[in-house]
Write an enzyme that holds these catalytic residues in place. Structure first.
Site, PDB file in Angstrom:
ATOM      1  N   HIS A   1      -5.827  17.411   0.314  1.00 57.77           N
ATOM      2  CA  HIS A   1      -4.570  16.791   0.759  1.00 57.77           C
ATOM      3  C   HIS A   1      -3.627  17.862   1.316  1.00 57.77           C
ATOM      4  O   HIS A   1      -2.896  18.512   0.560  1.00 57.77           O
ATOM      5  CB  HIS A   1      -3.922  16.058  -0.425  1.00 57.77           C
ATOM      6  CG  HIS A   1      -2.693  15.272  -0.096  1.00 57.77           C
ATOM      7  ND1 HIS A   1      -2.541  13.935  -0.407  1.00 57.77           N
ATOM      8  CD2 HIS A   1      -1.537  15.620   0.511  1.00 57.77           C
ATOM      9  CE1 HIS A   1      -1.360  13.507  -0.017  1.00 57.77           C
ATOM     10  NE2 HIS A   1      -0.715  14.526   0.540  1.00 57.77           N
TER      11      HIS A   1
ATOM     12  N   GLU B   1       4.192   8.410  -5.324  1.00 56.56           N
ATOM     13  CA  GLU B   1       4.919   9.688  -5.213  1.00 56.56           C
ATOM     14  C   GLU B   1       6.400   9.349  -5.370  1.00 56.56           C
ATOM     15  O   GLU B   1       7.046   9.727  -6.338  1.00 56.56           O
ATOM     16  CB  GLU B   1       4.642  10.364  -3.860  1.00 56.56           C
ATOM     17  CG  GLU B   1       5.393  11.685  -3.660  1.00 56.56           C
ATOM     18  CD  GLU B   1       5.361  12.198  -2.212  1.00 56.56           C
ATOM     19  OE1 GLU B   1       5.158  11.392  -1.281  1.00 56.56           O
ATOM     20  OE2 GLU B   1       5.602  13.412  -2.014  1.00 56.56           O
TER      21      GLU B   1
ATOM     22  N   HIS C   1      -0.750   7.605   0.743  1.00 59.30           N
ATOM     23  CA  HIS C   1       0.264   8.119  -0.185  1.00 59.30           C
ATOM     24  C   HIS C   1       0.823   6.942  -0.990  1.00 59.30           C
ATOM     25  O   HIS C   1       1.291   5.956  -0.409  1.00 59.30           O
ATOM     26  CB  HIS C   1       1.418   8.769   0.580  1.00 59.30           C
ATOM     27  CG  HIS C   1       1.104  10.122   1.142  1.00 59.30           C
ATOM     28  ND1 HIS C   1       0.074  10.343   2.017  1.00 59.30           N
ATOM     29  CD2 HIS C   1       1.695  11.338   0.940  1.00 59.30           C
ATOM     30  CE1 HIS C   1       0.046  11.634   2.335  1.00 59.30           C
ATOM     31  NE2 HIS C   1       1.019  12.264   1.702  1.00 59.30           N
TER      32      HIS C   1
HETATM   33  N1  ADE Z   1       4.174  13.839   4.896  1.00 54.57           N
HETATM   34  C1  ADE Z   1       4.077  15.137   4.643  1.00 54.57           C
HETATM   35  N2  ADE Z   1       4.282  15.385   3.339  1.00 54.57           N
HETATM   36  C2  ADE Z   1       4.515  14.194   2.741  1.00 54.57           C
HETATM   37  C3  ADE Z   1       4.774  13.785   1.422  1.00 54.57           C
HETATM   38  N3  ADE Z   1       4.832  14.660   0.415  1.00 54.57           N
HETATM   39  N4  ADE Z   1       4.974  12.478   1.189  1.00 54.57           N
HETATM   40  C4  ADE Z   1       4.898  11.609   2.193  1.00 54.57           C
HETATM   41  N5  ADE Z   1       4.644  11.935   3.449  1.00 54.57           N
HETATM   42  C5  ADE Z   1       4.446  13.226   3.732  1.00 54.57           C
HETATM   43 ZN    ZN Z   2       1.127  14.348   1.547  1.00 50.22          ZN
END
Ligand code: ADE
Ligand code: ZN
Length: 330
Positions: free
Chosen positions: A12, A195, A192
């Site tokens: 990633h 997060e 993603h």
């Molecule tokens: N694009 C680059 N880094 C990211 C992240 N941590 N979360 C979402 N999109 C991203």
């Molecule tokens: Zn990312």
């Protein structure tokens, strides 16, 4: 040998997000673009929070205007990976930034990126695979164009499809069409989730997009029933602890749930996400994990095994990379 010297697999990393700030400053000077506002006094990227990070990220990316720029970027990024002894890396590439989602333009950018990757494999032994990603806050229609770019270039190099960007925009399921297109083209899927969104975002991703890996996924820890489901289903998390701490998802390393997720049976892997933005490298990720959670060589070897099993590559590549893990100089 120290733990940080072990060979590593990274699943990633965003190619644009891995651009060294000096590289972006150099391109900005060549193109007479004023990007001074995105750097601090020491020349590092400067941002206040995640949303400001996305803004700075897109400003930095704005000077990457040609396939040749991406060729140079790819070499610069892979050189950093090699310095961390990464032997296999999967890189997220955004067709939105490589030709605005136009298939023919994307093919030119991709050829330049692949040329750099092939050279680095010959010169330094690092193997790279590409995962075109849509940008969530650009919306579902743009995501379809991205999926079309991915679909047209699927092969040995382009092996997956994913989504990054602002998790607060819309729902995972809004992007079902793009993910269905990618799956039908034979691409393997990640998005993603978990997060900035909570456990429901991870559930949505698995149910609506049918991904086999999740970018981050760490906030699943807020719902232990979900954690058990992830473990049972073998969903792999691309965990980026240094990114989570730098962006403030967790205040400090010892608050990070990676060890708890792993202890409960979830398949975790470790990556940097956007290393120069977070002052991190794969070496520093390993180092911090060893220091914070007392992980030892056997734990990192297990991480590598999980990552290699979950890599979006064919089995011949997997076997070749396995040899690099056994004999770091192979
Ligand atoms: N694009 C680059 N880094 C990211 C992240 N941590 N979360 C979402 N999109 C991203
Ligand atoms: Zn990312």
């Amino acid at each position: 040998m120290s733990i940080t010297d072990l060979p590593k697999i990274e699943l990633h990393m965003h190619l644009e997000g891995a651009a060294p700030p000096a590289f972006i400053r150099g391109l900005a000077a060549e193109k007479k673009a004023d990007l001074s506002g995105i750097f601090d006094e020491r020349g590092a990227y400067k941002y206040k929070d995640f949303w400001d990070f996305l803004r700075v990220y897109e400003a930095a990316t704005s000077v990457l205007k040609t396939p040749q720029d991406y060729y140079r970027l790819t070499r610069a990024v892979l050189e950093e990976s090699v310095a961390s002894n990464v032997v296999y890396t999967e890189s997220f590439l955004a067709p939105d930034f490589c030709g605005g989602g136009d298939v023919a333009a994307w093919a030119d950018y991709l050829a330049a990126i692949k040329q750099a990757a092939d050279e680095m494999e010959r010169e330094a032994g690092i193997v790279m695979r590409a995962i075109p990603t849509c940008v969530r806050h650009f919306g579902p229609d743009q995501a379809k164009k991205t999926a079309q770019c991915a679909q047209e270039t699927v092969g040995d190099f382009v092996t997956g499809f994913g989504m990054g960007g602002d998790e607060a925009m819309g729902k995972q399921g809004d992007f079902k069409y793009a993910f269905d297109m990618a799956r039908e083209a034979g691409l393997r899927l990640t998005t993603h989730a978990g997060e900035w969104g909570g456990p429901e975002s991870v559930r949505d991703a698995i149910r609506d997009l049918k991904v086999e890996r999740i970018g981050h996924g760490v906030r699943a820890i807020e719902d232990l029933g979900l954690v058990d489901e992830l473990a049972e289903a073998g969903v792999v998390l691309e965990v980026c602890p240094g990114s989570n701490v730098a962006l403030g998802v967790y205040a400090k390393w010892s608050d990070h749930p990676i060890a708890k997720l792993r202890e409960r049976g979830v398949k975790v892997t470790v990556s940097t996400d956007d290393p120069p933005f977070f002052h991190s490298t794969m070496r520093s990720e390993f180092d911090n994990l060893a220091e914070t959670f007392g992980w030892e060589e056997a734990d990192f070897v297990a991480l590598n095994t999980t990552a290699l099993d979950a890599a979006f590559c064919d089995n011949a590549t997997r076997e070749a990379v396995a040899k690099k893990l056994e004999t770091p100089d192979a």
